[in-house]
Design a protein around this motif. Structure first.
Motif, short mmCIF file in Angstrom:
data_model
loop_
_atom_site.label_atom_id
_atom_site.label_comp_id
_atom_site.label_asym_id
_atom_site.label_seq_id
_atom_site.Cartn_x
_atom_site.Cartn_y
_atom_site.Cartn_z
N ASP A 1 -18.06 -9.35 57.21
CA ASP A 1 -17.56 -9.50 55.80
C ASP A 1 -18.12 -10.15 54.77
O ASP A 1 -18.30 -9.55 53.74
CB ASP A 1 -16.19 -10.23 56.14
N ALA A 2 -19.13 -11.24 55.16
CA ALA A 2 -19.92 -11.92 54.37
C ALA A 2 -21.15 -10.95 53.67
O ALA A 2 -21.29 -11.16 52.56
CB ALA A 2 -20.40 -13.32 54.82
N GLN B 1 -21.05 -7.84 53.43
CA GLN B 1 -20.31 -6.76 52.58
C GLN B 1 -19.98 -7.32 51.42
O GLN B 1 -20.29 -6.53 50.32
CB GLN B 1 -19.01 -6.23 53.34
N GLU B 2 -19.55 -8.49 51.33
CA GLU B 2 -19.28 -9.24 50.00
C GLU B 2 -20.51 -9.40 49.06
O GLU B 2 -20.39 -9.23 47.78
CB GLU B 2 -18.38 -10.24 49.97
N LEU C 1 -20.45 -19.32 53.45
CA LEU C 1 -19.36 -19.44 53.79
C LEU C 1 -18.79 -20.74 53.83
O LEU C 1 -17.40 -20.97 53.65
CB LEU C 1 -19.13 -18.69 55.44
N ASP D 1 -10.29 -7.25 49.53
CA ASP D 1 -10.44 -6.90 51.13
C ASP D 1 -11.36 -7.80 51.85
O ASP D 1 -11.31 -7.69 53.00
CB ASP D 1 -11.05 -5.41 50.98
N SER D 2 -12.19 -8.52 51.03
CA SER D 2 -13.00 -9.38 51.97
C SER D 2 -12.50 -10.96 51.93
O SER D 2 -11.97 -11.39 51.07
CB SER D 2 -14.49 -9.55 51.15
N SER D 3 -12.39 -11.44 53.45
CA SER D 3 -12.02 -12.57 53.44
C SER D 3 -12.95 -13.50 52.91
O SER D 3 -12.32 -14.55 52.31
CB SER D 3 -11.95 -12.75 55.01
N MET D 4 -14.16 -13.56 52.73
CA MET D 4 -14.96 -14.51 52.05
C MET D 4 -14.50 -14.40 50.57
O MET D 4 -14.63 -15.69 50.04
CB MET D 4 -16.62 -14.21 52.35
N ALA D 5 -14.40 -13.47 50.01
CA ALA D 5 -14.00 -13.39 48.58
C ALA D 5 -12.96 -13.84 48.35
O ALA D 5 -12.60 -14.52 47.50
CB ALA D 5 -13.91 -11.82 47.94
N GLN E 1 -13.35 -17.60 48.60
CA GLN E 1 -14.09 -18.09 47.26
C GLN E 1 -12.99 -18.19 46.11
O GLN E 1 -13.41 -19.09 45.34
CB GLN E 1 -15.08 -17.09 46.91
#
Lengths: 203, 149
Positions: free
Chosen positions: A12-13, A15-16, A201, B36-40, B43
């Protein structure tokens, strides 16, 4: 299936940060061609060389494609970026670059290199910046023109078994231009990459 | 409270009345973070002003986002553009066509000037480039009077 795995948090990280970097690169391409670039969600996974063709959106194993690759290294992370254009893209690409002469192999090669220079630099530097490393680049190499993907990328000859592959697709709105940018990071890079992502993160 | 003359309420908009009552009742602002991004999502949550009293709902795609807005959980929305299923543009279109009440700020990595124009024409209040941070968000919120120092 490869033994190496990427967990959901790191995927996920990655991808972001790719999302941000591909947006920066997409903006540069849009400015170069004066058109709108359609971005899609990058696809990230551990792959073997034989998995790569399945990850591609712009090209199919039967299509005639042209491709460029370029190595990168920095901050303990290394790998190779690969850009693949479906050959049907070149007519519109030439139009957008105001290329009026007859489109021969040499001209297509120039268009391919122009797109490569814009996309590779912006995308890889965009990723590097976010994880606080800086990449050095090898010379770009044309992998082949007007050939099948299997001829350009011979899975038997690949120097790696498992790698973290990031697949980014770029399409141009209202034009028949479609390309895939692959960022292949070596297995040896992943410990450091994941540490960098952890730092991001927690920040 | 003094009795208000009949009809006075109609002089105010629905939002003005709600804002007034929120102040009286110390109601938190229903805030939706749709990415859709958990990191986003994290943030964005970490970039919120400390003084802001918000009730946060998270959505991981446009469909969940629209559901939350319909349910009144997104008076204020921070919206990503590239998402699976229904993307950010789709959310903006639905909010517009259903005339839902939501103040939407797009937070996206798609930094093409054209993308910014498109979301604004679809009703987004503003556009913030990813990656987001506290300063960037505060600046935008102050610009639109959504935050007071």
């Amino acid at each position: 299936m490869p033994n190496l795995k990427i967990d959901e948090i790191h995927r996920d990280a990655m991808q972001e940060i790719t999302n941000v970097a591909m947006g920066q690169a997409g903006d540069k391409l849009a400015r170069l061609l004066d058109t709108f670039v359609i971005l899609s969600i990058p696809h990230i996974d551990i792959m073997r060389p034989s998995d790569i063709v399945m990850a591609l959106q712009a090209v199919d194993s039967r299509d005639s494609v042209s491709g460029v690759c370029q190595g990168f290294i920095g901050g303990g992370i290394s790998g190779e970026a690969m850009l693949l254009f479906n050959d049907t893209s070149f007519t519109d690409l030439a139009k957008l670059m105001n290329y009026d002469d007859e489109l021969d192999q040499q001209a297509e090669r120039e268009l391919l290199m122009d797109a490569t220079n814009v996309l590779f630099g912006a995308c890889l530097n965009g990723i590097a910046e976010q994880i606080d490393v800086s990449f050095s680049f090898g010379p770009p190499l044309v992998l082949g023109q007007h050939r099948k993907f299997s001829e350009i990328f011979n899975t038997e000859n690949a120097k790696w078994e498992n790698a973290l592959v990031t697949e980014i697709n770029y399409q141009l709105e209202n034009y028949d231009v479609n390309c895939d940018l692959l960022i292949i990071m070596t297995e040896e890079s992943l410990d450091l990459l994941f540490k960098k992502l952890d730092y991001l993160l927690e920040a | 409270m003094r009795v208000i003359k009949t009809g006075t309420f109609s002089d105010f908009s629905y939002n003005q009345i709600k804002t007034a009552f929120r102040f009286l009742l110390y109601m938190a602002i229903p805030l939706l973070i749709c990415d859709d991004s958990s990191m986003a999502r994290k943030q964005v949550a970490r970039s919120l002003p400390d003084s802001w009293d918000v009730d946060i709902t998270y959505a991981t795609n446009g469909y969940e986002g629209i559901e939350a807005i319909r349910a009144g959980k997104g008076e204020m929305v921070f919206l990503d553009l590239t998402m699976p299923g229904l993307d950010g543009y789709g959310v903006l279109e639905s909010v517009k066509s259903e005339e839902l009440k939501a103040v939407i700020i797009v937070i996206s990595g798609d930094i093409q000037p054209e993308a910014r124009e498109r979301v604004k024409s679809l009703g987004a209040l503003d556009f913030i480039k990813k990656p987001i941070n506290k300063d960037k968000l505060q600046e935008v919120l102050l610009t639109y009077g959504l935050l007071e120092l």
